[in-house]
Write a protein that holds these residues in place. Structure first.
Motif, mmCIF file in Angstrom:
data_model
loop_
_atom_site.group_PDB
_atom_site.id
_atom_site.type_symbol
_atom_site.label_atom_id
_atom_site.label_comp_id
_atom_site.label_asym_id
_atom_site.label_seq_id
_atom_site.Cartn_x
_atom_site.Cartn_y
_atom_site.Cartn_z
ATOM 1 N N MET A 29 0.846 -1.177 0.000
ATOM 2 C CA MET A 29 0.000 0.000 0.000
ATOM 3 C C MET A 29 0.894 1.243 0.000
ATOM 4 O O MET A 29 1.848 1.332 0.758
ATOM 5 N N ILE A 30 0.543 2.208 -0.834
ATOM 6 C CA ILE A 30 1.290 3.462 -0.914
ATOM 7 C C ILE A 30 0.561 4.520 -0.102
ATOM 8 O O ILE A 30 -0.637 4.734 -0.273
ATOM 9 N N THR A 31 1.287 5.156 0.808
ATOM 10 C CA THR A 31 0.708 6.232 1.609
ATOM 11 C C THR A 31 0.953 7.544 0.884
ATOM 12 O O THR A 31 2.078 7.833 0.478
ATOM 13 N N GLN A 32 -0.108 8.323 0.721
ATOM 14 C CA GLN A 32 0.010 9.592 0.029
ATOM 15 C C GLN A 32 -0.399 10.718 0.972
ATOM 16 O O GLN A 32 -1.413 10.619 1.652
ATOM 17 N N ALA A 58 0.672 17.189 -2.421
ATOM 18 C CA ALA A 58 -0.283 17.061 -1.316
ATOM 19 C C ALA A 58 -1.425 18.055 -1.477
ATOM 20 O O ALA A 58 -2.588 17.730 -1.221
ATOM 21 N N GLU A 59 -1.110 19.259 -1.919
ATOM 22 C CA GLU A 59 -2.133 20.274 -2.147
ATOM 23 C C GLU A 59 -3.061 19.857 -3.282
ATOM 24 O O GLU A 59 -4.292 19.929 -3.159
ATOM 25 N N LEU A 60 -2.498 19.400 -4.384
ATOM 26 C CA LEU A 60 -3.303 18.956 -5.524
ATOM 27 C C LEU A 60 -4.205 17.795 -5.136
ATOM 28 O O LEU A 60 -5.388 17.769 -5.492
ATOM 29 N N THR A 61 -3.682 16.850 -4.391
ATOM 30 C CA THR A 61 -4.474 15.694 -3.953
ATOM 31 C C THR A 61 -5.681 16.149 -3.128
ATOM 32 O O THR A 61 -6.791 15.657 -3.312
ATOM 33 N N GLY A 62 -5.470 17.107 -2.229
ATOM 34 C CA GLY A 62 -6.572 17.623 -1.414
ATOM 35 C C GLY A 62 -7.617 18.355 -2.240
ATOM 36 O O GLY A 62 -8.822 18.186 -2.035
#
Length: 79
Positions: A1-4, A56-60
């Motif tokens: 599992m990849i943690t993002q 991280a910003e884009l993911t949110g």
């Protein structure tokens, strides 16, 4: 599992969200500023220049977009 890592979508609720009237319905939309930021980050990602903080910003922002898509779909379906 990849943690993002992700900036929590609630971070933008106060300043990046507006409610707009569309055909007698009130739908959730991004402010012009947040929409521009989304487009800027997306372009940087395509070009391969996104930092980990920007990722991280884009993911949110994308998670918030998915939430709004679901909410707006329900509003439209129930109208």
């Amino acid at each position: 599992m990849i943690t993002q890592m992700m900036v929590q979508p609630s971070f933008w609720v106060e300043s990046g969200v507006k409610i707009s009237k569309v055909r007698n319905l009130y739908l959730f939309k991004f402010t012009d500023e947040l929409q521009s930021r989304l487009e800027e980050l997306s372009q940087k990602k395509k070009a391969g220049f996104l930092t980990s903080e920007e990722e991280a910003e884009l993911t949110g922002i994308l998670e918030l977009d998915r939430i709004f898509t679901l909410l707006n779909a329900r509003i439209i379906a129930e109208s």
